[in-house]
Scaffold this motif. Structure first.
Motif, PDB file in Angstrom:
ATOM      1  N   GLN A 658       0.806  -1.219   0.000  1.00  7.40           N
ATOM      2  CA  GLN A 658       0.000   0.000   0.000  1.00  7.40           C
ATOM      3  C   GLN A 658       0.847   1.280   0.000  1.00  7.40           C
ATOM      4  N   MET A 659       2.173   1.133   0.126  1.00  8.66           N
ATOM      5  CA  MET A 659       3.041   2.296  -0.001  1.00  8.66           C
ATOM      6  C   MET A 659       2.988   2.850  -1.423  1.00  8.66           C
ATOM      7  N   ASP A 660       2.560   2.000  -2.358  1.00 12.34           N
ATOM      8  CA  ASP A 660       2.341   2.397  -3.750  1.00 12.34           C
ATOM      9  C   ASP A 660       3.625   2.833  -4.448  1.00 12.34           C
ATOM     10  N   ALA A 661       4.754   2.238  -4.069  1.00 11.08           N
ATOM     11  CA  ALA A 661       5.991   2.423  -4.834  1.00 11.08           C
ATOM     12  C   ALA A 661       5.874   1.626  -6.128  1.00 11.08           C
ATOM     13  N   ASP A 662       6.764   1.895  -7.067  1.00  6.23           N
ATOM     14  CA  ASP A 662       6.775   1.121  -8.307  1.00  6.23           C
ATOM     15  C   ASP A 662       7.698  -0.088  -8.195  1.00  6.23           C
ATOM     16  N   VAL A 663       8.780   0.042  -7.429  1.00  9.87           N
ATOM     17  CA  VAL A 663       9.733  -1.055  -7.224  1.00  9.87           C
ATOM     18  C   VAL A 663      10.190  -1.030  -5.763  1.00  9.87           C
ATOM     19  N   ILE A 664      10.229  -2.195  -5.129  1.00  6.82           N
ATOM     20  CA  ILE A 664      10.734  -2.310  -3.757  1.00  6.82           C
ATOM     21  C   ILE A 664      11.840  -3.351  -3.724  1.00  6.82           C
ATOM     22  N   SER A 665      13.000  -2.967  -3.207  1.00 11.21           N
ATOM     23  CA  SER A 665      14.072  -3.942  -2.983  1.00 11.21           C
ATOM     24  C   SER A 665      14.109  -4.293  -1.498  1.00 11.21           C
ATOM     25  N   PHE A 666      14.297  -5.590  -1.247  1.00 11.21           N
ATOM     26  CA  PHE A 666      14.306  -6.108   0.121  1.00 11.21           C
ATOM     27  C   PHE A 666      15.635  -6.784   0.419  1.00 11.21           C
ATOM     28  N   GLU A 667      16.063  -6.728   1.667  1.00  8.86           N
ATOM     29  CA  GLU A 667      17.077  -7.678   2.121  1.00  8.86           C
ATOM     30  C   GLU A 667      16.452  -9.056   2.082  1.00  8.86           C
ATOM     31  N   ALA A 668      17.140 -10.013   1.515  1.00 11.26           N
ATOM     32  CA  ALA A 668      16.572 -11.361   1.445  1.00 11.26           C
ATOM     33  C   ALA A 668      17.624 -12.454   1.579  1.00 11.26           C
ATOM     34  N   SER A 669      18.898 -12.134   1.327  1.00 11.56           N
ATOM     35  CA  SER A 669      19.906 -13.189   1.218  1.00 11.56           C
ATOM     36  C   SER A 669      20.151 -13.915   2.536  1.00 11.56           C
ATOM     37  N   ARG A 670      20.228 -13.171   3.637  1.00  9.92           N
ATOM     38  CA  ARG A 670      20.514 -13.831   4.918  1.00  9.92           C
ATOM     39  C   ARG A 670      19.301 -14.569   5.466  1.00  9.92           C
ATOM     40  N   SER A 671      18.125 -14.220   4.967  1.00  4.20           N
ATOM     41  CA  SER A 671      16.918 -14.904   5.435  1.00  4.20           C
ATOM     42  C   SER A 671      16.476 -15.982   4.451  1.00  4.20           C
ATOM     43  N   ILE A 724      17.154  -7.337 -10.130  1.00  7.77           N
ATOM     44  CA  ILE A 724      18.296  -8.053  -9.552  1.00  7.77           C
ATOM     45  C   ILE A 724      19.238  -7.043  -8.915  1.00  7.77           C
ATOM     46  N   ASN A 725      19.512  -7.226  -7.634  1.00  7.66           N
ATOM     47  CA  ASN A 725      20.353  -6.279  -6.893  1.00  7.66           C
ATOM     48  C   ASN A 725      20.946  -6.940  -5.655  1.00  7.66           C
ATOM     49  N   PRO A 726      22.017  -6.349  -5.081  1.00  6.04           N
ATOM     50  CA  PRO A 726      22.487  -6.801  -3.755  1.00  6.04           C
ATOM     51  C   PRO A 726      21.411  -6.479  -2.728  1.00  6.04           C
ATOM     52  N   ASP A 727      21.614  -6.918  -1.490  1.00  3.99           N
ATOM     53  CA  ASP A 727      20.528  -6.728  -0.517  1.00  3.99           C
ATOM     54  C   ASP A 727      20.628  -5.435   0.284  1.00  3.99           C
ATOM     55  N   CYS A 728      21.675  -4.650   0.075  1.00  2.85           N
ATOM     56  CA  CYS A 728      21.785  -3.386   0.792  1.00  2.85           C
ATOM     57  C   CYS A 728      22.873  -2.554   0.118  1.00  2.85           C
ATOM     58  N   GLY A 729      23.126  -1.346   0.656  1.00  3.69           N
ATOM     59  CA  GLY A 729      24.148  -0.482   0.084  1.00  3.69           C
ATOM     60  C   GLY A 729      25.542  -1.039   0.295  1.00  3.69           C
ATOM     61  N   LEU A 730      26.496  -0.561  -0.507  1.00  6.20           N
ATOM     62  CA  LEU A 730      27.846  -1.128  -0.546  1.00  6.20           C
ATOM     63  C   LEU A 730      28.874  -0.261   0.180  1.00  6.20           C
ATOM     64  N   LYS A 731      28.404   0.704   0.938  1.00  8.22           N
ATOM     65  CA  LYS A 731      29.277   1.678   1.579  1.00  8.22           C
ATOM     66  C   LYS A 731      30.372   1.052   2.433  1.00  8.22           C
ATOM     67  N   THR A 732      30.032   0.010   3.181  1.00  5.91           N
ATOM     68  CA  THR A 732      30.966  -0.543   4.168  1.00  5.91           C
ATOM     69  C   THR A 732      31.891  -1.619   3.612  1.00  5.91           C
ATOM     70  N   ARG A 733      31.730  -1.964   2.351  1.00 11.85           N
ATOM     71  CA  ARG A 733      32.519  -3.045   1.765  1.00 11.85           C
ATOM     72  C   ARG A 733      33.785  -2.501   1.094  1.00 11.85           C
ATOM     73  N   GLY A 734      34.722  -3.406   0.790  1.00 16.03           N
ATOM     74  CA  GLY A 734      35.941  -3.036   0.081  1.00 16.03           C
ATOM     75  C   GLY A 734      35.710  -3.000  -1.421  1.00 16.03           C
ATOM     76  N   GLU A 735      36.515  -2.213  -2.134  1.00 19.63           N
ATOM     77  CA  GLU A 735      36.311  -2.027  -3.568  1.00 19.63           C
ATOM     78  C   GLU A 735      36.458  -3.328  -4.350  1.00 19.63           C
ATOM     79  N   LYS A 736      37.484  -4.101  -4.041  1.00 19.90           N
ATOM     80  CA  LYS A 736      37.734  -5.318  -4.820  1.00 19.90           C
ATOM     81  C   LYS A 736      36.578  -6.298  -4.718  1.00 19.90           C
TER      82      LYS A 736
END
Length: 756
Positions: A658-671, A724-736
Motif C-alpha cells: 500500500q506504499m504504492d511504490a513502483d519497485v521495492i528492494s528487500f534484504e533477502a539473502s541472509r533470510s 536483480i540487486n544486492p541486498d543493501c548499500g555497498l558503503k561498508t565493503r571493500g572495492e575489490k
C-alpha cells in the motif's frame, strides 16, 4: 534507594572496540591485542558505574559482536559449516557473524535481524538436527570473575532461554518446545556455576515477554522457570523485561519465585496499570525501568518521581533501573564540543544517565525533594519555552488532505507507461545506492569539515568520484546506475544536516551491528527544507551517462526512526513534516531530469509496535501514508523505488504494498529468500528486487551461486516484476569485493536472461 543498569555500551568512548576489531580482521592487530583492549574497556565501564554509585552493575553485557551470538557459542549451537572450517575459536565466532571465504572454506554468515523495536541487529542462532545443546563456554563466568578481581561485584546478564528459543531458527517441522528440556539443563548448569562462584545476582533477560504470547508460550515460560528456579540456592535471580509491558503474563511472572522482576515503565504503557490492578509480591524486588535507555532526552524528574510514588504504593522493595540496556544510546556527552550549553542541558547519554539514576535515588524518598538542587535544575528545563517552533510548517501539516497521500494514475497504468518510457531489459540490474567509502572519500569530507579545502574543491573531488563510479558501473554492465553517495556520511545524518530542525553530534555513536555504528541526528524542533539537497550531484551523474541514474533519498519514516525524536511532539507530526520536505526534493529531482528516484525506508519496521493490536493505530496508519505523501505528486513516467533491510516484513507485506511504490528492494539473502513465498501468497503488485547476495559479509558470491538464487526467485516471482540487486548499500565493503561481486551479479543475470 538503590539503582541498576541493565546493560552498558560496549564500543568505547571513541569506538575503540570497532577500530580494533576491524584492525584484527585486516591482520593489523593480534587476538591478544583485541582481547586486552576488550578487558580494558570492560574495566572502564564497570568503574564508571562504581563512580556513579550504581548498586547493581551488569557484567557479560560486553560482546565482540552480539549477545545472542555469544549465547549460541556458550551453548554449543555452532552450525556444522562453521565447525568444519577448523578455525580458532575467535575466528569461528566472527565467521558466524560475517561469513568466511578463504583457504579453509566458503560459508555464509548467520541471518541477521532487528532486535525487537530498535536499530540494533542480532545474529539469528541456528539449531540443527545434530545440535547438542549444552554449556560449553565460559564467557559469562570469566567476565564476572574479571570484575570480582577488580573488587566489583556485578550481576551477570544472560539472554533468557525462552527469548533465545523463540528467536532461533529451527529445523524444518520442529517447534521450540522440543528443545526446552535441553536448554533447561544448560541453564541449570549456568545457574549452578554462578551459585558456586558466590555470585549474588544473575540477570536473565526475557524481552520476548513484552510481545504477543500464546497460551503455549506462557506455559513454556512457566515450565522453564519452574525447573530453573528451585536450583538457584542462595543466588538471586532477576527476571528482566524491556521494550514494553508484560500484560499477557504479569500474574504468571509474579507468581514464580524470582527474587527480582525488571519492568519497563517507559515503553510499557500498561505497566503501571498492571501493577495497580494486580499488586506486586512483598517478597520480591521490583526493578523499575524509569530511565529511558533508547532516547537521549533528559529525564523529567517530576513526572518520573510521580510514577515512582505510585509504584511505591504497590511494591515495598524498589530498585531504580534503566528501561533497557544503554547500548541503544551514545556513550557520553563529554565528547561533544559543538553543541551549545543550552542544547547539552537537554541531553543525557549513557554516562550521564548514571547520574540521573543516582539523583532519582536521592530524591525518591526525600520529603523535601522540590527544594533539592538537582530537582530545581531539572525542572527549569521543562518550564522554559523550547526553541525551534515553526508555525508555517505546522500549518502545512494541519492542512493536509486525503488527496495529498494519493498518487495518480494507479499502479497498473504507471507500470505500462514506465515500461515504454524507461525501456529497461528483463531482470534489470542495479545496486541499492552507496558504493565503498574509501579513505580518500573520508579524507575529502574531513578536510572540508575542518576548513582545509573550500566547497568548490570538495565538490569537484566528489564529482570526479561520481564520474569514476558511473564508468565502473557501465563497464560492469549494470542497467540502472547510482552516483555512489560519496558526499554522504550517513543516509540519515546527511539529510538531517540539510534540513532545518535537527542538531548534530560529533561522536555520539551507537552500535547498529558488529562494528557498524551510526550517529543519529537529534530532532530539535519543527522540520523543513530550505533548499535542494541532492539535485546537483544526481544531475551531474546523469549528465555523464546515457543509462538511467537513480536519484537517492532517505524516506521520512527512516529519517525519524534513525534519529532521536522529540518526546514532546508526536511522531506522526514529525514524520509528516519530514515527508513534506522530502516531497519537495522528489519534485526537484524529477524537474532536473531524474526519471528513477529511490526513497529508502530501510527502517520502516523498526518502530512497529511489538503488539499486533497496536500496529495500525499507533504506527502504520501514519507511517505508510507518510511514504505516499513523499511521491504523490510525481509524474506517471517517474519510477519510484524504495528499499527495506534486515527486518521481518512478512507480517506487514500488504501494508508495504500500500506504499504504492513502483519497485521495492528487500534484504533477502541472509533470510534464505523466505520473503518471496509471502510476496506470492499476497499477490504483491509492486515490482521487487529481493537481494541476491549478502553485502554484510566480505565473501564474494560466485556466478553460479547468484544464478541459482535468481532461478529460485523466478519460481515465485513473475519475470516482468523481478529486479536483480544486492541486498543493501555497498558503503561498508571493500572495492575489490564489490567489483567482483557485481561482475558476477551481472554475468549471472545475463545467463538467466538469455534463457528466458
Amino acid at each position: 534507594m538503590t539503582t541498576s543498569v541493565i546493560g552498558y555500551p560496549r564500543i568505547g568512548k571513541l569506538r575503540e572496540l570497532k577500530f580494533t576489531i576491524e584492525a584484527y580482521f585486516k591482520g593489523e592487530k593480534t587476538a591478544t591485542e583485541l582481547l586486552q583492549l576488550a578487558k580494558t574497556l570492560r574495566a572502564t565501564h564497570w568503574q564508571q558505574q562504581v563512580d556513579n554509585k550504581i548498586t547493581y552493575i551488569s557484567s557479560n553485557d560486553f560482546s565482540f559482536y552480539d549477545a545472542v551470538l555469544d549465547t549460541a557459542a556458550l551453548l554449543n549451537m555452532i552450525p556444522k559449516r562453521y565447525q568444519q572450517l577448523s578455525l580458532p575459536e575467535l575466528d569461528q565466532y566472527f565467521a558466524m557473524a560475517r561469513g568466511y571465504q578463504g583457504e579453509k572454506g566458503d560459508v555464509h554468515a548467520l541471518a541477521m535481524k532487528k532486535w525487537f523495536n530498535t536499530n540494533y541487529h542480532y545474529l539469528v542462532p541456528e539449531i540443527e538436527e545434530t545440535t547438542n545443546i549444552k554449556l560449553t563456554g565460559t564467557k559469562p563466568f570469566d567476565e564476572y570473575l574479571e570484575a570480582k578481581q577488580l573488587g566489583i561485584e556485578t550481576k551477570p546478564v544472560i539472554v533468557g532461554p525462552l527469548t533465545f528459543l523463540k528467536l532461533a531458527k529451527l529445523p524444518a517441522g520442529k517447534t521450540y518446545q522440543q528443545y526446552q528440556s535441553a536448554i533447561i539443563t544448560a541453564y541449570q548448569e549456568i545457574i549452578a556455576k554462578f551459585a558456586q562462584l558466590g555470585t549474588q545476582w544473575l540477570q536473565i533477560d526475557e524481552p520476548i515477554l513484552v510481545t504477543d504470547l500464546s497460551k503455549q508460550d506462557i506455559q513454556s515460560f512457566e515450565q522453564i522457570y519452574q525447573a530453573l528456579l528451585p536450583t538457584k540456592g542462595k543466588l538471586n535471580i532477576l527476571l528482566q523485561t524491556y521494550f514494553g509491558d508484560i500484560r499477557d503474563c504479569y500474574p504468571n511472572v509474579t507468581a514464580l519465585p524470582f527474587d527480582g522482576i525488571g519492568i519497563d515503565f517507559v515503553e510499557g504503557k500498561e505497566s503501571l496499570k498492571l501493577l495497580q490492578q494486580h499488586g506486586f509480591p512483598a517478597d520480591k524486588i521490583l526493578f523499575a525501568g524509569v530511565i529511558n535507555g533508547k532516547n537521549i532526552w533528559r529525564n523529567n524528574y517530576a513526572k518520573t518521581l510521580a510514577v515512582l510514588d505510585t509504584i511505591k504504593t504497590k511494591a515495598s522493595k524498589i530498585v531504580i533501573n534503566t528501561s533497557c540496556s544503554l547500548l541503544h544510546v551514545p556513550y557520553t556527552l563529554q565528547n561533544e564540543t559543538k553543541l551549545t550549553i543550552a542544547q547539552k542541558a537537554y541531553f543525557t547519554f549513557a554516562q550521564e544517565k548514571l547520574q540521573e539514576l543516582t539523583e532519582l535515588g536521592q530524591l525518591v524518598d526525600n520529603s523535601q525533594r522540590t527544594d533539592h538542587a538537582a530537582y530545581k535544575t531539572n525542572q527549569t528545563l521543562f518550564t522554559r519555552e523550547r526553541e525551534g517552533t515553526n508555525n508555517t510548517i505546522r500549518q502545512k501539516v494541519a492542512a493536509l488532505t486525503k488527496q495529498d497521500f494519493v498518487r495518480l494514475p494507479e499502479f497498473n497504468q504507471r507500470e505500462t507507461i514506465q515500461k515504454q518510457a524507461l525501456n529497461l531489459p528483463l531482470l534489470p540490474t542495479t545496486t541499492i545506492g552507496s558504493f565503498p567509502q574509501t579513505s580518500d572519500v573520508r579524507l575529502n569530507r574531513s578536510k572540508f569539515k575542518k576548513g582545509e579545502i573550500n566547497l568548490a574543491q570538495y565538490t569537484e573531488f566528489n564529482k570526479q568520484k561520481i564520474a569514476e563510479c558511473i564508468k565502473l558501473q557501465e563497464q560492469i554492465g549494470l542497467d540502472v546506475l547510482v552516483h555512489g553517495e560519496f558526499e554522504r556520511n550517513d543516509m540519515v545524518e546527511y539529510f538531517g544536516e540539510s534540513l532545518n530542525g535537527f542538531v548534530f553530534t560529533e561522536k555520539a555513536w551507537v552500535q547498529s551491528y558488529g562494528t557498524r555504528c551510526v550517529k543519529p541526528p537529534i530532532v530539535w524542533g519543527d522540520i523543513s527544507r530550505s533548499k535542494p539537497i541532492t539535485v546537483e550531484y544526481s544531475q551531474y551523474a546523469q549528465s555523464v551517462t546515457d543509462k538511467p541514474v537513480k536519484g537517492m533519498l532517505t524516506g521520512p519514516v527512516t529519517i525519524l526512526n534513525w534519529s532521536f525524536p522529540r518526546e514532546d511532539i508526536s511522531n506522526k507530526d514529525s514524520v509528516f513534516q519530514i515527508g513534506l520536505a522530502i516531497a519537495d526534493e522528489v519534485l526537484d529531482l524529477e524537474a532536473a531530469g531524474i526519471n528513477i528516484i529511490q526513497i529508502d525506508e530501510a527502517a520502516l519496521k523498526e518502530k512497529l509496535p511489538l503488539r499486533k493490536a497496536d500496529w495500525h493505530s499507533e504506527y502504520l496508519d501514519w507511517a505508510i501514508p507518510a511514504f505516499r505523501l513523499v511521491h504523490s505528486k510525481v509524474k506517471a513516467e517517474t519510477q519510484i523505488h524504495t528499499h527495506m533491510c534486515y527486518s521481518e516484513f512478512t507480517d506487514i507485506i500488504k501494508e508495504i504494498d500500500q506504499m504504492d511504490a513502483d519497485v521495492i528492494s528487500f534484504e533477502a539473502s541472509r533470510s534464505n529468500l523466505e520473503i518471496i513465498d509471502v510476496l506470492k501468497a499476497n499477490n504483491f503488485k509492486t515490482k521487487v528486487g529481493p537481494g541476491v547476495y549478502d553485502i554484510h559479509s566480505p565473501r564474494v558470491p560466485s556466478i553460479d551461486e547468484i544464478r541459482k538464487t535468481i532461478e529460485k526467485l523466478l519460481t515465485k516471482i513473475d519475470q516482468k516484476k523481478l529486479w536483480i540487486n544486492p541486498d543493501c548499500g555497498l558503503k561498508t565493503r571493500g572495492e575489490k569485493e564489490v567489483v567482483a561481486s557485481l561482475i558476477n551479479l551481472v554475468k549471472a543475470t545475463q545467463e538467466v536472461r538469455s534463457e528466458l
